[in-house]
Design an enzyme around this catalytic site. Structure first.
Site, PDB file in Angstrom:
ATOM      1  N   ASP A   7       0.859  -1.187   0.000  1.00 47.93           N
ATOM      2  CA  ASP A   7       0.000   0.000   0.000  1.00 47.93           C
ATOM      3  C   ASP A   7       0.896   1.239   0.000  1.00 47.93           C
ATOM      4  OD1 ASP A   7      -2.494   1.432   0.129  1.00 47.93           O
ATOM      5  OD2 ASP A   7      -1.969   1.953   2.176  1.00 47.93           O
ATOM      6  N   SER A   8       0.301   2.359  -0.349  1.00 51.18           N
ATOM      7  CA  SER A   8       1.047   3.620  -0.313  1.00 51.18           C
ATOM      8  C   SER A   8       1.396   4.014   1.125  1.00 51.18           C
ATOM      9  CB  SER A   8       0.218   4.724  -0.965  1.00 51.18           C
ATOM     10  OG  SER A   8      -1.055   4.780  -0.354  1.00 51.18           O
ATOM     11  N   CYS A  70      -3.771  -0.909  -2.326  1.00 53.22           N
ATOM     12  CA  CYS A  70      -3.998   0.479  -2.708  1.00 53.22           C
ATOM     13  C   CYS A  70      -4.836   0.541  -3.987  1.00 53.22           C
ATOM     14  CB  CYS A  70      -2.642   1.144  -2.932  1.00 53.22           C
ATOM     15  SG  CYS A  70      -2.741   2.875  -3.354  1.00 53.22           S
ATOM     16  N   GLU A 150      -5.656   9.032   8.609  1.00 51.01           N
ATOM     17  CA  GLU A 150      -4.240   8.936   9.012  1.00 51.01           C
ATOM     18  C   GLU A 150      -4.028   9.562  10.395  1.00 51.01           C
ATOM     19  OE1 GLU A 150      -1.139   8.029   7.350  1.00 51.01           O
ATOM     20  OE2 GLU A 150      -2.302   6.938   5.851  1.00 51.01           O
ATOM     21  N   CYS A 180     -10.960   3.262  -1.673  1.00 52.29           N
ATOM     22  CA  CYS A 180      -9.706   3.744  -1.092  1.00 52.29           C
ATOM     23  C   CYS A 180      -9.487   2.954   0.189  1.00 52.29           C
ATOM     24  CB  CYS A 180      -9.824   5.237  -0.802  1.00 52.29           C
ATOM     25  SG  CYS A 180      -8.442   5.895   0.137  1.00 52.29           S
ATOM     26  N   HIS A 182      -8.367   3.626   2.975  1.00 48.85           N
ATOM     27  CA  HIS A 182      -8.648   4.253   4.270  1.00 48.85           C
ATOM     28  C   HIS A 182     -10.125   4.276   4.638  1.00 48.85           C
ATOM     29  CE1 HIS A 182      -4.616   5.529   3.548  1.00 48.85           C
ATOM     30  NE2 HIS A 182      -4.545   6.218   4.668  1.00 48.85           N
TER      31      HIS A 182
HETATM   32  N1  DGL Z   1      -3.955   3.829  -0.542  1.00 48.28           N
HETATM   33  C1  DGL Z   1      -4.605   4.865  -1.321  1.00 48.28           C
HETATM   34  C2  DGL Z   1      -5.780   4.259  -2.097  1.00 48.28           C
HETATM   35  O1  DGL Z   1      -6.330   3.241  -1.738  1.00 48.28           O
HETATM   36  C3  DGL Z   1      -5.078   5.997  -0.440  1.00 48.28           C
HETATM   37  C4  DGL Z   1      -3.968   6.829   0.139  1.00 48.28           C
HETATM   38  C5  DGL Z   1      -3.144   7.509  -0.916  1.00 48.28           C
HETATM   39  O2  DGL Z   1      -3.616   8.472  -1.553  1.00 48.28           O
HETATM   40  O3  DGL Z   1      -2.002   7.092  -1.107  1.00 48.28           O
HETATM   41  O4  DGL Z   1      -6.146   4.805  -3.112  1.00 48.28           O
END
Ligand code: DGL
Length: 245
Positions: A7-8, A70, A150, A180, A182
């Site tokens: 993930d990011s 992600c 976050e 997303c 989150h």
């Molecule tokens: N992990 C990203 C997503 O699911 C969200 C956070 C980001 O913008 O890096 O799109």
């Protein structure tokens, strides 16, 4: 089976949570690119470059499969990642679309897709749903939810105001795609905003359903071993993991 989850940042732990609950794997190696999160506001080339660099990290482990939790990476970099890895790389968009399809909504039911700017701009969810005949789709970038989550803000005035900002003009949806990593963390609040009615599509649950249907996996007795790595502030990520998981 040993798998990687990329993930990011920390958000992919929402997918890990579902994977841990279903005990499908022996070991999960989690890598969050916390040094460069968020990916959502970045351009396609940057997202692909960062994703290919993450593959270099996973080359240190003999994984059988990589899941990109992600959505932003899933929208832009899957083909490139698959072309450069010895193991399959799965994203979360196709599983999410299939999970929605399995929920047997009518084709004209209003589906709300919420995601980062990049994921919405890619139209990956939207086009896949249109292909399946859905005619009433609303796509909305709701990137402000990412820093709130976050920061550990899962309720309260700031979240209420942000929902009001994004949703005040939005027609009541029958289903919301949480596009997303989150958003599952505030899923119940999003559902409450819309009178507790919409069905929520969650990437973690969707990928588990997808894996169970496509691969010969079965629920194990032993818990999955989880190792967490990050490109910055590993202690911070472990702390979030402790509270989320
Ligand atoms: N992990 C990203 C997503 O699911 C969200 C956070 C980001 O913008 O890096 O799109």
């Amino acid at each position: 089976m040993k798998i990687g989850v990329f993930d990011s940042g920390a958000g992919g732990l929402s997918v890990v949570k579902s994977l841990l609950a279903h005990k499908l794997f022996d070991e999960i190696i989690y890598y969050g690119d916390t040094a460069r999160v968020p990916y959502g506001p970045k351009d396609q080339n940057t997202i692909i470059r960062y994703s290919l660099e993450a593959l270099e990290f996973f080359n240190n482990f003999e994984i059988d499969l990589l899941i990109t939790a992600c959505n932003t990476v899933s929208a832009y970099a899957l083909a490139e990642m698959n072309a450069q890895s010895a193991y399959p790389v799965l994203g979360v968009i196709e599983p999410g679309v299939l999970a929605l399809e399995n929920s047997l909504l009518n084709k004209d039911d209003n589906i709300l897709i919420i995601a980062t700017r990049a994921t919405i701009a890619s139209k990956r969810y939207e086009n896949a749903l249109k292909k399946l005949g859905h005619t009433n789709i609303t796509s909305l970038q709701t990137g402000l939810f990412v820093p709130l989550v976050e920061e550990g803000i899962f309720e309260g005035k700031l979240l209420e105001a942000t929902m009001e900002h994004y949703f005040s003009e939005i027609e009541q949806p029958k289903a919301i795609i949480l596009g997303c990593t989150h958003f599952p963390l505030i899923g119940e609040k999003l559902k409450n905003y819309f009178n507790n009615e919409p069905l929520l599509i969650h990437s973690g649950e969707a990928i588990v359903e997808y894996l169970e249907a496509r691969y010969d996996l079965f629920r194990k007795k032993e818990a999955t071993d989880l190792k967490i790595f990050a490109s910055d502030n590993v202690a911070g990520l472990r702390k979030i993991a402790d509270s989320w998981l």
